[in-house]
Enzyme design. Structure first.
Site, PDB file in Angstrom:
ATOM      1  N   LYS A 173      -6.249   5.981  -4.074  1.00 45.37           N
ATOM      2  CA  LYS A 173      -6.607   5.561  -3.642  1.00 45.37           C
ATOM      3  C   LYS A 173      -8.025   5.146  -4.005  1.00 45.37           C
ATOM      4  O   LYS A 173      -8.955   4.385  -4.231  1.00 45.37           O
ATOM      5  CB  LYS A 173      -6.149   4.920  -2.424  1.00 45.37           C
ATOM      6  CG  LYS A 173      -4.956   4.180  -2.182  1.00 45.37           C
ATOM      7  CD  LYS A 173      -4.575   4.188  -0.560  1.00 45.37           C
ATOM      8  CE  LYS A 173      -3.352   3.953  -0.308  1.00 45.37           C
ATOM      9  NZ  LYS A 173      -3.375   3.124   0.864  1.00 45.37           N
ATOM     10  N   GLY A 227      -6.095  10.188  13.704  1.00 42.50           N
ATOM     11  CA  GLY A 227      -6.339  10.472  12.286  1.00 42.50           C
ATOM     12  C   GLY A 227      -8.254  10.299  11.765  1.00 42.50           C
ATOM     13  O   GLY A 227      -8.147   9.155  12.179  1.00 42.50           O
ATOM     14  N   ALA A 228      -7.875  10.272  10.794  1.00 40.68           N
ATOM     15  CA  ALA A 228      -9.416  10.071  10.267  1.00 40.68           C
ATOM     16  C   ALA A 228      -9.370  10.709   8.568  1.00 40.68           C
ATOM     17  O   ALA A 228     -10.473  11.342   7.662  1.00 40.68           O
ATOM     18  CB  ALA A 228     -10.882  10.442  10.552  1.00 40.68           C
ATOM     19  N   ALA A 270     -14.775  16.514  13.561  1.00 43.54           N
ATOM     20  CA  ALA A 270     -16.013  16.304  13.397  1.00 43.54           C
ATOM     21  C   ALA A 270     -16.102  15.226  12.406  1.00 43.54           C
ATOM     22  O   ALA A 270     -16.699  14.378  12.026  1.00 43.54           O
ATOM     23  CB  ALA A 270     -16.975  17.197  12.059  1.00 43.54           C
ATOM     24  N   MET A 290       2.114   4.545  11.488  1.00 44.74           N
ATOM     25  CA  MET A 290       2.280   4.589  10.520  1.00 44.74           C
ATOM     26  C   MET A 290       3.127   5.146   9.521  1.00 44.74           C
ATOM     27  O   MET A 290       3.375   3.843   8.232  1.00 44.74           O
ATOM     28  CB  MET A 290       0.289   4.660   9.307  1.00 44.74           C
ATOM     29  CG  MET A 290      -0.067   3.701  10.004  1.00 44.74           C
ATOM     30  SD  MET A 290      -1.825   3.551   9.057  1.00 44.74           S
ATOM     31  CE  MET A 290      -3.236   3.541   9.986  1.00 44.74           C
ATOM     32  N   GLY A 306       5.997   2.350  10.228  1.00 48.64           N
ATOM     33  CA  GLY A 306       4.501   1.860   9.009  1.00 48.64           C
ATOM     34  C   GLY A 306       5.738   0.976   8.197  1.00 48.64           C
ATOM     35  O   GLY A 306       4.918  -0.073   7.343  1.00 48.64           O
TER      36      GLY A 306
HETATM   37  P1  NDP Z   1      -4.577  12.268   4.914  1.00 51.82           P
HETATM   38  O1  NDP Z   1      -4.622  13.430   4.119  1.00 51.82           O
HETATM   39  O2  NDP Z   1      -5.428  11.408   3.752  1.00 51.82           O
HETATM   40  O3  NDP Z   1      -5.291  12.617   6.297  1.00 51.82           O
HETATM   41  C1  NDP Z   1      -3.950  13.349   6.602  1.00 51.82           C
HETATM   42  C2  NDP Z   1      -4.460  13.313   8.034  1.00 51.82           C
HETATM   43  O4  NDP Z   1      -3.134  13.571   9.385  1.00 51.82           O
HETATM   44  C3  NDP Z   1      -5.709  14.024   8.867  1.00 51.82           C
HETATM   45  O5  NDP Z   1      -6.636  12.944   9.658  1.00 51.82           O
HETATM   46  C4  NDP Z   1      -6.027  15.442  10.100  1.00 51.82           C
HETATM   47  O6  NDP Z   1      -6.225  15.765  10.503  1.00 51.82           O
HETATM   48  C5  NDP Z   1      -4.491  14.641  10.247  1.00 51.82           C
HETATM   49  N1  NDP Z   1      -3.365  15.770  10.177  1.00 51.82           N
HETATM   50  C6  NDP Z   1      -2.476  16.333   9.671  1.00 51.82           C
HETATM   51  N2  NDP Z   1      -1.123  16.804  10.467  1.00 51.82           N
HETATM   52  C7  NDP Z   1      -1.005  16.762  11.385  1.00 51.82           C
HETATM   53  C8  NDP Z   1      -0.842  17.303  12.556  1.00 51.82           C
HETATM   54  N3  NDP Z   1       0.206  18.239  12.563  1.00 51.82           N
HETATM   55  N4  NDP Z   1      -1.162  17.109  13.934  1.00 51.82           N
HETATM   56  C9  NDP Z   1      -2.631  16.667  13.928  1.00 51.82           C
HETATM   57  N5  NDP Z   1      -2.763  15.941  12.816  1.00 51.82           N
HETATM   58  C10 NDP Z   1      -2.685  16.303  11.617  1.00 51.82           C
HETATM   59  O7  NDP Z   1      -2.709  11.069   5.076  1.00 51.82           O
HETATM   60  P2  NDP Z   1      -3.767   9.772   5.076  1.00 51.82           P
HETATM   61  O8  NDP Z   1      -4.650   9.045   5.817  1.00 51.82           O
HETATM   62  O9  NDP Z   1      -3.805   9.064   3.364  1.00 51.82           O
HETATM   63  O10 NDP Z   1      -2.123   8.946   5.243  1.00 51.82           O
HETATM   64  C11 NDP Z   1      -1.620   8.996   6.818  1.00 51.82           C
HETATM   65  C12 NDP Z   1       0.044   8.334   7.088  1.00 51.82           C
HETATM   66  O11 NDP Z   1      -0.276   7.262   6.889  1.00 51.82           O
HETATM   67  C13 NDP Z   1       0.997   9.060   6.900  1.00 51.82           C
HETATM   68  O12 NDP Z   1       1.729   8.911   7.274  1.00 51.82           O
HETATM   69  C14 NDP Z   1       0.760   7.822   5.605  1.00 51.82           C
HETATM   70  O13 NDP Z   1       2.334   8.403   4.971  1.00 51.82           O
HETATM   71  C15 NDP Z   1       0.641   6.613   5.991  1.00 51.82           C
HETATM   72  N6  NDP Z   1       0.252   5.390   5.683  1.00 51.82           N
HETATM   73  C16 NDP Z   1       1.624   4.408   5.243  1.00 51.82           C
HETATM   74  C17 NDP Z   1       1.276   3.221   5.229  1.00 51.82           C
HETATM   75  C18 NDP Z   1       1.978   1.590   5.338  1.00 51.82           C
HETATM   76  O14 NDP Z   1       1.586   0.945   4.567  1.00 51.82           O
HETATM   77  N7  NDP Z   1       2.588   1.703   5.919  1.00 51.82           N
HETATM   78  C19 NDP Z   1      -0.491   3.127   4.141  1.00 51.82           C
HETATM   79  C20 NDP Z   1      -1.597   4.203   4.223  1.00 51.82           C
HETATM   80  C21 NDP Z   1      -0.829   5.250   4.987  1.00 51.82           C
HETATM   81  P3  NDP Z   1      -7.602  16.446   9.809  1.00 51.82           P
HETATM   82  O15 NDP Z   1      -9.156  15.967   9.233  1.00 51.82           O
HETATM   83  O16 NDP Z   1      -7.156  17.580  11.342  1.00 51.82           O
HETATM   84  O17 NDP Z   1      -6.918  17.625   8.841  1.00 51.82           O
END
Ligand code: NDP
Length: 271
Positions: free
Chosen positions: A67, A129-130, A157, A213, A237
């Site tokens: 993306k 989430g971020a 952060a 999501m 989602g």
């Molecule tokens: P990223 O890899 O960009 O981000 C992952 C995020 O999850 C970070 O904020 C990370 O925190 C956090 N995270 C991961 N594991 C844990 C945990 N065990 N506890 C707490 N926080 C955690 O992923 P995306 O943003 O691309 O995707 C996130 C979700 O959204 C996925 O499940 C994806 O399938 C879903 N999604 C669904 C869509 C839909 O159409 N339904 C569209 C797009 C995404 P940290 O920064 O601390 O690592």
């Protein structure tokens, strides 16, 4: 007339339901379209997308992990794609240039409003989430005029940085107030491995909707956790997936699909 060609780029991509979703939209429109999955190699998205559009492709969806690449590669960006720094929709324009948009946030908002009939205006929203998914939905959520939007992330952060960029609030997991939110949205990837963010159950007691999501065959771990904590309803989602696809389809073809039968077919495992 050649059949209009569309595609979804990702890696992996074999699991994608986008072809089935878009073919149902085309059937509603009474149109014949081609919609294929394209597996792009890491670092070679631009090459792959350029070849598709040079061969007559009219539009594409883009999913993990491309993306951001799609955003950088396109000739022009919508305001929401620029804000997200990520694009999930590419549109070939009459002059041959490629315009990038991001329909993920609209998809989330449309699903919450249409399928769950929950208003976002005036609500206290918690976004957990971020990462890329969180970033993509912040602007559309703020456009709904919630009472507040609080971003919380395991790595605090990153939440603070996003909150500053978009004019939202940030809070650490441990600081989140009891009964503090009407709507909680999980945008972490934890659900994909059955993990729930380390947030106290008391935070969710006043939630009218806890939205994850992520999606799968069963309710996600976050959905179960939030409902056990007192959330009135929970959602996965899948509806967001269908709604973001519908918005892409509308951008490509000027036709607004009816999403309800498509979501029902997905839930029933018919497509
Ligand atoms: P990223 O890899 O960009 O981000 C992952 C995020 O999850 C970070 O904020 C990370 O925190 C956090 N995270 C991961 N594991 C844990 C945990 N065990 N506890 C707490 N926080 C955690 O992923 P995306 O943003 O691309 O995707 C996130 C979700 O959204 C996925 O499940 C994806 O399938 C879903 N999604 C669904 C869509 C839909 O159409 N339904 C569209 C797009 C995404 P940290 O920064 O601390 O690592």
């Amino acid at each position: 007339m050649p059949v209009p060609r569309y595609a979804v780029f990702g890696n992996p991509i074999a699991h994608s339901r986008s072809p089935a979703i878009h073919q149902m939209f085309a059937a509603q429109e009474g149109a014949a379209i081609e919609y294929e999955r394209i597996l792009a190699e890491p670092g070679r998205f631009a090459e792959s997308a350029a070849a598709f559009f040079a061969a007559g492709g009219l539009g594409a969806n883009v999913t993990v992990p491309f993306k951001t690449d799609a955003c950088a590669w396109a000739d022009s960006l919508s305001a929401r794609a620029r804000a997200a720094g990520a694009a999930n929709t590419l549109i070939k324009q009459p002059n041959g240039q490629i315009h990038a948009d991001n329909t993920d946030g609209l998809g989330l908002v449309a699903d919450i409003r249409r399928h769950f009939q929950v208003a976002l205006a005036g609500k206290r929203i918690l976004l957990i989430g971020a990462g890329g998914a969180a970033r993509g939905v912040i602007l559309p959520l703020l456009e709904c005029r919630p009472a507040s939007l609080t971003i919380a992330n395991r790595t605090a952060a990153k939440a603070r940085e996003l909150a500053e960029t978009f004019g939202a609030s940030a809070a650490e997991f441990a600081e989140l107030p009891a009964a503090g939110f009407d709507i909680a949205i999980n945008a972490t990837s934890g659900s994909l491995s059955g993990q729930v963010p380390a947030i106290a159950a008391k935070v969710f007691t006043q939630c009218e909707l806890a939205y994850d999501m992520a999606y799968g065959r069963e309710p996600t771990a976050f959905m179960r956790f939030a409902q056990n904590a007192g959330a009135q309803r929970s959602a996965d989602g899948l509806g967001m997936l269908v709604e973001q696809a519908a918005e892409s389809y509308r951008l490509w073809r000027g036709f607004s699909p009816n999403t309800a039968p498509v979501l029902a077919a997905l839930r029933a495992g018919e497509i």
